[in-house]
Design a protein around this motif. Structure first.
Motif, PDB file in Angstrom:
ATOM      1  N   LEU A 112      -0.153 -13.467 -25.665  1.00  0.00           N
ATOM      2  CA  LEU A 112       0.057 -14.845 -25.795  1.00  0.00           C
ATOM      3  C   LEU A 112      -0.978 -15.206 -27.065  1.00  0.00           C
ATOM      4  CD1 LEU A 112      -0.219 -16.095 -22.160  1.00  0.00           C
ATOM      5  CD2 LEU A 112       1.915 -15.163 -23.337  1.00  0.00           C
ATOM      6  N   ARG A 113      -0.621 -16.505 -27.697  1.00  0.00           N
ATOM      7  CA  ARG A 113      -1.235 -17.117 -28.640  1.00  0.00           C
ATOM      8  C   ARG A 113      -1.853 -18.220 -28.151  1.00  0.00           C
ATOM      9  NH1 ARG A 113       0.658 -17.356 -34.570  1.00  0.00           N
ATOM     10  NH2 ARG A 113      -0.248 -14.987 -34.405  1.00  0.00           N
ATOM     11  N   VAL A 114      -3.281 -18.274 -28.534  1.00  0.00           N
ATOM     12  CA  VAL A 114      -4.287 -19.280 -28.295  1.00  0.00           C
ATOM     13  C   VAL A 114      -5.014 -19.950 -29.428  1.00  0.00           C
ATOM     14  CG1 VAL A 114      -5.024 -18.365 -26.006  1.00  0.00           C
ATOM     15  CG2 VAL A 114      -6.303 -17.731 -28.185  1.00  0.00           C
ATOM     16  N   SER A 115      -5.313 -21.422 -29.455  1.00  0.00           N
ATOM     17  CA  SER A 115      -5.984 -21.749 -30.495  1.00  0.00           C
ATOM     18  C   SER A 115      -7.362 -21.880 -30.363  1.00  0.00           C
ATOM     19  CB  SER A 115      -5.606 -23.316 -30.437  1.00  0.00           C
ATOM     20  OG  SER A 115      -4.270 -23.494 -30.760  1.00  0.00           O
ATOM     21  N   LEU A 116      -8.162 -22.062 -31.340  1.00  0.00           N
ATOM     22  CA  LEU A 116      -9.677 -21.623 -31.174  1.00  0.00           C
ATOM     23  C   LEU A 116     -10.551 -22.835 -31.754  1.00  0.00           C
ATOM     24  CD1 LEU A 116      -9.798 -18.037 -32.572  1.00  0.00           C
ATOM     25  CD2 LEU A 116      -9.705 -18.774 -30.205  1.00  0.00           C
ATOM     26  N   ASP A 117     -11.604 -22.872 -31.474  1.00  0.00           N
ATOM     27  CA  ASP A 117     -12.719 -23.673 -32.055  1.00  0.00           C
ATOM     28  C   ASP A 117     -13.410 -22.584 -33.042  1.00  0.00           C
ATOM     29  OD1 ASP A 117     -14.765 -25.351 -32.984  1.00  0.00           O
ATOM     30  OD2 ASP A 117     -15.440 -26.222 -31.060  1.00  0.00           O
ATOM     31  N   SER A 118     -13.017 -22.826 -34.424  1.00  0.00           N
ATOM     32  CA  SER A 118     -13.765 -21.780 -35.231  1.00  0.00           C
ATOM     33  C   SER A 118     -15.014 -22.350 -35.702  1.00  0.00           C
ATOM     34  CB  SER A 118     -12.787 -21.463 -36.426  1.00  0.00           C
ATOM     35  OG  SER A 118     -12.645 -23.049 -37.104  1.00  0.00           O
ATOM     36  N   THR A 119     -15.451 -23.397 -35.277  1.00  0.00           N
ATOM     37  CA  THR A 119     -16.902 -23.869 -35.652  1.00  0.00           C
ATOM     38  C   THR A 119     -18.061 -23.121 -34.660  1.00  0.00           C
ATOM     39  OG1 THR A 119     -17.003 -25.869 -34.135  1.00  0.00           O
ATOM     40  CG2 THR A 119     -16.035 -26.235 -36.434  1.00  0.00           C
ATOM     41  N   GLN A 120     -17.537 -22.691 -33.717  1.00  0.00           N
ATOM     42  CA  GLN A 120     -18.546 -21.823 -32.599  1.00  0.00           C
ATOM     43  C   GLN A 120     -18.706 -20.483 -33.044  1.00  0.00           C
ATOM     44  OE1 GLN A 120     -19.787 -23.577 -30.050  1.00  0.00           O
ATOM     45  NE2 GLN A 120     -18.621 -25.767 -30.896  1.00  0.00           N
ATOM     46  N   HIS A 121     -19.985 -20.246 -32.900  1.00  0.00           N
ATOM     47  CA  HIS A 121     -20.402 -18.722 -33.415  1.00  0.00           C
ATOM     48  C   HIS A 121     -19.749 -17.704 -32.750  1.00  0.00           C
ATOM     49  CE1 HIS A 121     -23.388 -18.087 -30.145  1.00  0.00           C
ATOM     50  NE2 HIS A 121     -23.091 -16.839 -30.406  1.00  0.00           N
ATOM     51  N   ALA A 122     -19.271 -18.236 -31.326  1.00  0.00           N
ATOM     52  CA  ALA A 122     -18.732 -16.983 -30.527  1.00  0.00           C
ATOM     53  C   ALA A 122     -17.262 -16.783 -31.072  1.00  0.00           C
ATOM     54  CB  ALA A 122     -18.262 -17.727 -29.307  1.00  0.00           C
ATOM     55  N   THR A 123     -16.601 -17.429 -31.866  1.00  0.00           N
ATOM     56  CA  THR A 123     -15.322 -17.470 -32.527  1.00  0.00           C
ATOM     57  C   THR A 123     -15.503 -17.008 -33.989  1.00  0.00           C
ATOM     58  OG1 THR A 123     -14.897 -19.817 -32.979  1.00  0.00           O
ATOM     59  CG2 THR A 123     -14.376 -18.816 -30.807  1.00  0.00           C
ATOM     60  N   TRP A 124     -16.508 -16.918 -34.526  1.00  0.00           N
ATOM     61  CA  TRP A 124     -16.712 -16.610 -35.950  1.00  0.00           C
ATOM     62  C   TRP A 124     -16.071 -15.308 -36.462  1.00  0.00           C
ATOM     63  CZ3 TRP A 124     -22.456 -16.994 -36.487  1.00  0.00           C
ATOM     64  CH2 TRP A 124     -22.937 -18.410 -36.674  1.00  0.00           C
ATOM     65  N   GLY A 125     -14.947 -15.584 -37.494  1.00  0.00           N
ATOM     66  CA  GLY A 125     -14.243 -14.358 -37.947  1.00  0.00           C
ATOM     67  C   GLY A 125     -12.832 -14.250 -37.367  1.00  0.00           C
ATOM     68  N   LEU A 126     -12.422 -15.253 -36.529  1.00  0.00           N
ATOM     69  CA  LEU A 126     -11.255 -15.371 -35.678  1.00  0.00           C
ATOM     70  C   LEU A 126     -10.100 -16.274 -36.332  1.00  0.00           C
ATOM     71  CD1 LEU A 126     -12.338 -14.694 -31.965  1.00  0.00           C
ATOM     72  CD2 LEU A 126     -10.883 -13.194 -33.328  1.00  0.00           C
ATOM     73  N   GLY A 127     -10.642 -17.213 -36.989  1.00  0.00           N
ATOM     74  CA  GLY A 127      -9.827 -18.221 -37.442  1.00  0.00           C
ATOM     75  C   GLY A 127      -9.294 -19.169 -36.650  1.00  0.00           C
ATOM     76  N   GLN A 128      -8.204 -19.883 -36.720  1.00  0.00           N
ATOM     77  CA  GLN A 128      -7.767 -21.064 -36.056  1.00  0.00           C
ATOM     78  C   GLN A 128      -6.730 -20.925 -34.713  1.00  0.00           C
ATOM     79  OE1 GLN A 128      -8.806 -24.409 -36.592  1.00  0.00           O
ATOM     80  NE2 GLN A 128      -9.995 -23.184 -38.440  1.00  0.00           N
ATOM     81  N   GLN A 129      -6.197 -19.587 -34.906  1.00  0.00           N
ATOM     82  CA  GLN A 129      -5.385 -19.091 -33.972  1.00  0.00           C
ATOM     83  C   GLN A 129      -5.342 -17.566 -33.835  1.00  0.00           C
ATOM     84  OE1 GLN A 129      -1.442 -20.459 -34.652  1.00  0.00           O
ATOM     85  NE2 GLN A 129      -1.741 -21.996 -33.102  1.00  0.00           N
TER      86      GLN A 129
END
Length: 946
Positions: free
Chosen positions: A826-843
């Protein structure tokens, strides 16, 4: 002629010495009884791998029917052996027969006439393995017994098999056999011996999941086997032995239940039917009842990734049987559905006491059925694998439209919504049974609107650009294809296709090749049918995953090319692994920048930290006009940094950017954390996978058990604790259910001393308070899958998003008739401003397996007590697989972070490390494994550089 006494003595001496020389040169072939001290199949007796390896080597030395091949080392450092068995004459020409097998399987530049000639000359190549799942002890021991019979028997059937077949008898899991046998045989009193409660996984890291590794091939054993199957020999038939058979039967075997994967050549499916008929006929003729097939078992041919199932995508007749039995006698119970003769089970077995020898005898009979079929139809099985390969090449060379449920649904929808559609005669009474009267059905023009639409064509190939953000991971994907025998091409110069420019070094995978089904399966989404027990009823669970598109899971950037294309491409040799060389670019007078988008950057960073080199993260990129993303790593210039990064760039395929001015944005100093990874007695497969990938990415960590958590003082020992799925029980749930899907926790008094510390389970009474104290003191807890249950134990303002209200006003989980998502992408959207999601992009794509989804209290977000990290922003997030009722996911939160005291709690509902295949989401875990200055024992500071 008369001889003197002296002459007679000389002749006698010469004859005796010749006989002795011959005897020493060809030692007698030992029977299993002579070698092991018992017959294979004797109750309460198992052989170790050490004994088995010695036996195989003895047989190879003594028999001219055997060539022993060491196919590689195991994860624990044992030799993995394959015995090639055939006639002495055939063994002298193995290279030629291997060449024929390869040519026919790849079907390149062959006419039908040439293929027939090769089929007439060649020998049928048959793979038979044993012991993949080591606790399934029939598999290993039937292999030993079958090999003995093949080298010792001289009956006409065996001699015909040896003459017309080349048999690849392969041990699938040496480490596991050693563990399981030693565990079983540790009890001196035979009648007390049991296989229950193995103390650890029987294959290092992954246990039972060793049969889920065959399209990515992370493990050494998988790589060893895969090279023989897909690169070296490419057998026409392979037989994978397993257990257990369904209760009330003796074994489940081919043919298998629907659905089968739509990319298969029909000859592969009907080939399974033919072999299945030979197998069940053999047992019936020998008065051996209890074979169930088709709907009699859960096994299908939808999934890729198993030892048997991956061969299906390579035009091989892949066979699986699951049989009952073991060294300890057991009872066949009364199960009504297996006692009524029907098409699934035409010859039921009656309830009785069942012995190990019976399972061995059944297995040998099944092996002889398969080998005998291959011998009788040798030229046919050889030609058919060519025909399937040729079909694939032809399909990949022209416009085709593959059938799938979504396309058929689109045809029906187009017809039903057409206001000008013609009237179709129906019979309401018969329509419920699928009856279509003469003149009925949907007119062909509606079929043509979908199945001839230019944009819906099957691709002619795929291009993987060399200039993508994480090309090293893309190369790992390419190597997964290489290991499965796929033809890869690489651009020797820049080129343009469909108006888009690509750099030299880009990879090209065309579909006009014999193993096209596997190519499509790795790049294209799986479209699992809506499979229910009856209309409106509960879903039928897939045998394993419903969707697994590896290019999606690894976040590989590729272009799907619909029209024929060419360019400055060179074909890479089959089986040649790729290791693109990285570079340090620019002038590194101030330092170096490593992209957070590249997984291998974390290896380089961990090596730098281990060597005492300072590393920083850039929360806002490099600032100024630079396009370096948030979360990138900055390494100040030094001689040591240069030496390490020069090597890392080259070895890891990293593009490291040297910069002449320090970043103007803020920086956070990075330091390693003291990482703990939960595991349990017997071993958790998800934990084993995480342990493996942490070793691959050079994260130092310690495996801990429930007792370690209950002992307290966690903050003094660790900075972060990782809990994989099935570690944390549900609130109010049955905590013992998390111990194992198959076994209960062993008793302490019967557990060997070295394993006692692994006993126990996570409990609400003891463990949860310790974890809460740990976080309140500044520790970080990362939970994955069902272990996000910890959020409810902590009383965080979140709830299950997938519930409904009943008529009585109570809340319950959505029933399967409304919502069901087995393993899918499945595809999810991300909050790319969080350090937990660094490097992952917007989706990003995630692996989702009935995973938790959350609804956050509005005030929780407003007050910052819960920070959403990933969510579903569409009612159609399915990318690959099966998602019934997926609209319920919209606006649900898939991952979040919540402060707990001075620490942090992370909840990742999807399986972000799934089987080390979900490499596109590894960073969800990796980002949490460094101290970042805002919490943690190191007290790092945010630094501003001018």
């Amino acid at each position: 002629m008369r001889y003197s006494p002296y002459s007679l003595l000389v002749l006698l001496m010469v004859g005796l010495s010749t006989a002795l020389a011959q005897s020493s040169a060809t030692p007698a072939i030992p029977s299993p009884k002579e070698h092991f001290g018992f017959n294979i199949g004797d109750d309460y007796q198992l052989a170790t791998y050490t004994q088995t390896e010695a036996y195989f080597r003895k047989i190879a030395a003594a028999s001219d029917r055997v060539k022993l091949v060491d196919i590689g080392m195991t994860e624990e450092g044992r030799h993995q052996l394959m015995l090639i068995i055939s006639s002495p004459e055939n063994l002298k020409k193995l290279d030629r027969y291997k060449e024929i097998s390869q040519k026919l399987a790849r079907a390149e530049n062959l006419s039908d006439e040439q293929a027939h000639a090769l089929a007439n000359e060649g020998k049928a190549i048959v793979w038979i393995d044993g012991g993949l799942h080591a606790s399934e002890t029939v598999g290993t021991h039937q292999l030993i017994e079958t090999i003995w019979q093949l080298v010792s028997r001289k009956d006409p059937e065996t001699m015909r098999i040896l003459n017309d077949d080349i048999l690849l008898m392969t041990h699938a899991n040496p480490d596991g056999q050693e563990l399981v046998t030693n565990w079983y045989m540790r009890e001196p009193k035979a009648e007390k011996r049991v296989l229950d409660n193995l103390p650890r996984l029987y294959q290092k890291y992954i246990g039972h999941d060793n049969n889920r590794d065959f399209f990515i091939m992370n493990m050494k054993e998988t790589q060893n086997i895969g090279r023989q199957l897909f690169v070296e020999w490419i057998p026409q038939i392979m037989y994978n032995h397993h257990q257990r058979g369904p209760a009330g039967s003796v074994l489940a075997g081919p043919p298998y239940r629907d659905p089968f994967n739509y990319v298969f050549d029909p000859l592969m499916i009907t080939g399974i039917d033919a072999l299945g008929a030979a197998m069940i006929n053999r047992l019936n003729s020998e008065n051996k009842p209890g074979f169930t097939r088709l709907g009699g078992s859960v096994f299908s041919t939808w999934y890729n990734g198993g030892l048997r199932t991956t061969t299906h995508f390579h035009n091989m007749i892949g066979l699986l049987t699951e049989i009952i039995g073991g060294p300890t006698p057991e009872d066949i119970p009364v199960v009504a559905k297996y006692l009524i003769p029907n098409g699934n089970t035409p010859f039921p077995v009656l309830p009785q006491k069942w012995h190990f020898k019976q399972s061995i005898d059944y297995s040998v009979s099944l092996n002889y059925a398969v080998m005998g079929y291959a011998a009788r139809y040798r030229d046919e099985v050889l030609f058919n694998i060519y025909r399937m390969g040729k079909n694939s090449i032809e399909r990949g060379s022209k416009d085709t439209w593959g059938l799938s449920p979504k396309k058929i649904d689109a045809i029906t929808h187009t017809f039903q919504t057409d206001p000008k559609k013609p009237a179709v005669p129906t019979n309401a009474a018969l329509a419920q049974y699928g009856f279509v009267p003469r003149g009925g059905g949907i007119p062909t023009k509606y079929y043509d609107t979908i199945m001839k639409a230019p944009t819906l064509r099957d691709p002619r190939g795929f291009i993987i650009p060399a200039n993508q953000p994480d090309f090293a991971t893309a190369a790992k994907f390419i190597n997964a294809l290489v290991r499965t025998g796929i033809q890869i091409q690489q651009a020797t110069a820049d080129f343009t296709v469909a108006g888009k420019k690509y750099p030299a070094g880009s990879y090209v995978v065309k579909t006009d090749q014999a193993f096209r089904p596997h190519v499509l399966d790795m790049f294209e989404p799986q479209d699992h049918p809506n499979d229910f027990q009856y209309p409106g009823g509960p879903p039928v669970r897939p045998y394993d995953a419903a969707g697994w598109t590896l290019a999606y899971l690894m976040n590989v950037k590729f272009d799907r090319i619909l029209d024929n294309f060419d360019g400055p491409f060179k074909k890479l040799p089959y089986g040649e692994l790729q290791s693109p060389e990285g570079h340090v670019n620019g002038a590194p007078s101030a330092g170096y920048v490593l992209s957070a988008k590249a997984n291998n950057s974390f290896i380089a960073v961990n090596d730098l930290l281990a060597s005492g080199v300072d590393v920083f993260r850039l929360p806002n990129g490099t600032g100024g006009k630079s396009t370096v993303e948030s979360g990138a790593f900055f390494v100040p210039a030094s001689a040591k940094a240069k030496s390490l990064l020069d090597k890392s760039a080259k070895d890891l395929g990293l593009e490291v950017t040297g910069i002449s001015k320090k970043p103007t944005a803020s920086m956070i100093k990075v330091s390693p954390m003291k990482i703990a990874l939960w595991d349990t007695y017997g071993g958790s497969m998800p934990s084993g996978w995480v342990r493996w990938l942490m070793e691959q990415y050079h994260f130092p960590m310690k495996v801990i058990y429930p007792g370690d958590i209950d002992a307290g003082d966690l903050r003094k020992k660790y900075d972060v604790i990782v809990f994989v799925t099935r570690a944390i029980p549900a609130v109010g749930g049955r905590e013992e259910d998390i111990f194992s899907a198959l076994e209960r926790e062993p008793k302490e008094e019967t557990t060997p001393a070295e394993y006692k510390s692994r006993l126990g389970k996570i409990t609400a009474a003891k463990s949860i308070p310790q974890l809460k104290t740990f976080m309140e003191a500044g520790g970080t807890v990362v939970t994955i899958g069902t272990s996000t249950n910890l959020a409810y134990h902590l009383g965080l303002p979140v709830k299950n998003a997938l519930t409904e209200m009943t008529n009585t006003g109570t809340e319950r989980p959505l029933p399967g008739e409304k919502y069901y998502i087995p393993g899918s992408v499945l595809r999810v959207s991300l909050d790319s401003t969080q350090h937990a999601t660094w490097g992952l992009g917007q989706q990003t794509d995630v692996y989702f397996d009935a995973s938790p989804v959350f609804k956050l209290a509005p005030e929780a977000i407003a007050k910052g007590t819960v920070v959403p990290l990933a969510w579903f922003d569409t009612n159609k997030p399915l990318r690959s697989g099966w998602a019934w009722g997926q609209s319920y996911l919209q606006d649900g939160v898939a991952a979040f972070m919540a402060p707990v005291g001075s620490g942090k709690f992370y909840a990742f509902g999807p399986e972000i490390t799934f089987r080390a295949q979900a490499q596109g989401t590894f960073k969800f875990l990796f980002n949490q494994l460094y101290n970042t200055g805002k919490s943690g024992s190191q007290g790092n500071d945010v630094v501003s550089e001018d």
